[in-house]
Design an enzyme around this catalytic site. Sequence first.
Site, PDB file in Angstrom:
ATOM      1  N   SER A  85       0.819  -1.215   0.000  1.00 45.87           N
ATOM      2  CA  SER A  85       0.000   0.000   0.000  1.00 45.87           C
ATOM      3  C   SER A  85       0.854   1.267   0.000  1.00 45.87           C
ATOM      4  CB  SER A  85      -0.932   0.028   1.214  1.00 45.87           C
ATOM      5  OG  SER A  85      -1.952  -0.913   1.038  1.00 45.87           O
ATOM      6  N   GLU A 258      -9.927   7.572   2.061  1.00 46.34           N
ATOM      7  CA  GLU A 258      -9.545   6.175   1.903  1.00 46.34           C
ATOM      8  C   GLU A 258     -10.502   5.231   2.623  1.00 46.34           C
ATOM      9  OE1 GLU A 258      -5.877   3.029   2.385  1.00 46.34           O
ATOM     10  OE2 GLU A 258      -6.406   4.332   4.044  1.00 46.34           O
TER      11      GLU A 258
HETATM   12 ZN    ZN Z   1      -2.826  -4.704   2.453  1.00 46.25          ZN
END
Ligand code: ZN
Length: 458
Positions: A85, A258
């Site tokens: 990420s 997010e």
């Molecule tokens: Zn992840």
Amino acid sequence: MKTVLSTLFIYLSASLSSAAYAHSDTPKNIIMLVGDGMGPAYTSAYRYYQDDANTPQIEQTVFDRHLVGLSSTYPAPVSGYVTDSAAAATALATGVKSYNGAISVDVEKKPVESVLIRAKKQGKKTGIIATLQINHATPAAYIAHNESRRNYNQIADSYFDRKVNNGFTTDLMFGGGWQYFMREDRNLVEEFKQAGFHYLDNYQALAKLPKNKPVLGLFADKGLPQALDDSDKYRLTTMTKAAVAQLENKQGYFLLVEASQIDWGGHYNDISYALAELDDLAKTMEYLETYVKNNPDTLVVLTADHSTGGFTVGANGVYKWQPEVLRSMLMSATAIGDKLSQISFDQTQASQWFNFALTTKEFEQLTQDKTAGQLALQSYGVKKDQSNDDKQPPSLADVMQESVKTIIDERTNTGWTSGGHTAIDVPVYAMGQGKERFIGMQDNTDIAKKLFKLLGRH
Ligand SMILES: [Zn+2]
């Protein structure tokens, strides 16, 4: 001659249209959304999950209505093809590919500027929202630089310490993270308050934010509770609505939103978890769909940083996927597993916790797993007395959570191939001013590059 003329014509029309592009599609407000771990299997599954069984057609989702393209997600070559990420957020935020773990630094560990910071330098207001701690990889890449995503305290410190144009990098932060912002060595919440920020620690307070004040809203120690277990199952939607109202101003704003925990559902191989998080994101997108209609000078872009879990919609060669039981669940697989491990249950009681009728076979599976888990605990205790075994004791809650997920996977015919990320391309969604730029196949770095173009050179 004919060729020269037509070449000239193509050249002229191309330069005219690109000039027109540069001036006409610059949005005032930009809302960038990241569905962490939201590979294409998740948005397909969501369509069937929300399908109204009483109508012959399968209803389109808000995702279906605004799909414009695909994005590749691979990190810098040093990290291979499968991204984490942090590298993906760095690519989406800065347009630069880096190594897995990087927070807006390049492969040489030099800081690279994010689109949010560029917007801030231009006088726009900025904000970040996450359903995990606000200093984890994705939001961090938009406002911090660090050689490692794991330096959580350093990243949190930089949210206060780093200045742009003599001011803070961001006017609004909503998400989790008490343990990083109220530490023994430093109380960042106090520091933000002293610096003029309004602080809130519960969702209800989102309804009454003081106007024209920067805000810090922290609602949990680390991540927010799973959507299925939270007091507000649509807390991403609630936070986004409050943020938009707070950030609106003459110069415009850049907001990063997010949906952090779709990824965790994927890592845990827990489809009920992932879909409830996706449902919260879908409601957020439905709200933004209306917002863009009323504010056409706003651009909304949604993509994922990568896919997670190798989630399969219809597994084991069986041509069916049956999401019915997922629609009725009232608490997470984690919470059901906790109850099953702590409280004795019969078939009726267990069915109540799942909120669907368990078959006798499923009930027997649960009781067998619990007995096996209890035996494992007992034999661990015996071994512990005999030897210096310093291994963690097995957890009955873990055993029962696995048992719950197995029942759900078998009921729905869901498959998984990994507890980690996969390198499949991810969908790109866009609406509002400038959305045409995101049509087609692109790389995750292109998304930042397009946003930089839309923000203009400064
Ligand atoms: Zn992840």
